[in-house]
Design a protein around this motif. Sequence first.
Motif, PDB file in Angstrom:
ATOM      1  N   TRP A   1      95.022 -23.881 -26.652  1.00 64.68           N
ATOM      2  CA  TRP A   1      95.573 -22.591 -26.250  1.00 64.68           C
ATOM      3  C   TRP A   1      95.519 -21.550 -27.361  1.00 64.68           C
ATOM      4  O   TRP A   1      95.093 -20.412 -27.139  1.00 64.68           O
ATOM      5  N   SER A   2      95.932 -21.894 -28.551  1.00 63.02           N
ATOM      6  CA  SER A   2      95.995 -20.907 -29.634  1.00 63.02           C
ATOM      7  C   SER A   2      94.607 -20.423 -30.040  1.00 63.02           C
ATOM      8  O   SER A   2      94.453 -19.293 -30.513  1.00 63.02           O
ATOM      9  N   LYS A   3      93.591 -21.259 -29.873  1.00 63.35           N
ATOM     10  CA  LYS A   3      92.222 -20.835 -30.182  1.00 63.35           C
ATOM     11  C   LYS A   3      91.657 -19.960 -29.068  1.00 63.35           C
ATOM     12  O   LYS A   3      90.998 -18.947 -29.336  1.00 63.35           O
ATOM     13  N   LEU A   4      91.903 -20.352 -27.849  1.00 59.77           N
ATOM     14  CA  LEU A   4      91.386 -19.589 -26.711  1.00 59.77           C
ATOM     15  C   LEU A   4      92.115 -18.261 -26.541  1.00 59.77           C
ATOM     16  O   LEU A   4      91.563 -17.315 -25.989  1.00 59.77           O
ATOM     17  N   ASN A   5      93.352 -18.207 -27.011  1.00 60.17           N
ATOM     18  CA  ASN A   5      94.193 -17.028 -26.818  1.00 60.17           C
ATOM     19  C   ASN A   5      94.714 -16.533 -28.166  1.00 60.17           C
ATOM     20  O   ASN A   5      95.891 -16.692 -28.486  1.00 60.17           O
ATOM     21  N   PRO A   6      93.845 -15.931 -28.992  1.00 63.10           N
ATOM     22  CA  PRO A   6      94.275 -15.516 -30.331  1.00 63.10           C
ATOM     23  C   PRO A   6      95.079 -14.223 -30.356  1.00 63.10           C
ATOM     24  O   PRO A   6      95.668 -13.874 -31.375  1.00 63.10           O
ATOM     25  N   GLY A   7      95.121 -13.511 -29.241  1.00 64.21           N
ATOM     26  CA  GLY A   7      95.841 -12.241 -29.204  1.00 64.21           C
ATOM     27  C   GLY A   7      97.198 -12.370 -28.540  1.00 64.21           C
ATOM     28  O   GLY A   7      97.750 -13.459 -28.386  1.00 64.21           O
TER      29      GLY A   7
END
Length: 268
Positions: free
Chosen positions: A145-151
């Motif tokens: 999740w944190s990689k796919l959603n960096p914003g």
Amino acid sequence: MRYKTWIAGHNYRWLFWAFGVIATLLGVLMYWMTLDRAPEQSWTSYPISRANVDSLEDFSRLLTTDADLTLTVVGDSTGNGKNEWVHIVAQRIAHSNRHVVVNDWNVDKQGYTEFTEYGNSASPKLTIWNGSVPGLASRFGYENWSKLNPGTPDLVIVNHGHNEPDSESAIDGISRIVRLSHLDVTRRTAVAIILQNPRVDRESGRLESIITALRDAPDLRDVEKIDIHSTFVQEGNYADLLVADGFHPNQAGENIWAQAVCTRLQVA
């Protein structure tokens, strides 16, 4: 006479003292009642802002403002190509006076290494993190999740189904992504689940079970759906909207998919 005068004087002083005490108590009481007792407001009573995007409609309203926005897509190969629905929607939004930057997930480097820009760079910006990863199910989405959603997304679109092994896995994985989208309790994020296109290959029965389960899942009942499945079915012979593998949309299918998303986002 002196006795009466003394009583009268003390009566007046007693009355003044009593009034003073009562007035002081009333003042303290009123102050206490107003201290940290502002009327409670629900999220829906606030003006639409980036901290308060609770639906696709809210997001579509923000698209008409000068606010810079962020959209995260967590999905599969039905949205990873530049000729597919994510990029088509991006171009349509850019036509409405937006600078749209699409960051595409690089499978080999496991990160966002490429981006495509649409529209006028001087216009309000929409950043799209296109975490569409070929061949993988929703488990990859919540585990990364944190990689796919960096914003900090204003809208998260979950686009899974074809690669899920079964209905239970689909509900579990997509529910996890929905919960991750709402981890930041200081703001609201709109979330929508795409009900993917029907298939005509030997896996069509599995997908139909998954779509039905996603529609009926209690944990996902309040999450908005973008029903691409029904859109394809309403076209009639939806096999004509698929490539030879029987489940990936062809260009006509991607265009119809993109139009359905644009309709929900109120993009012309």
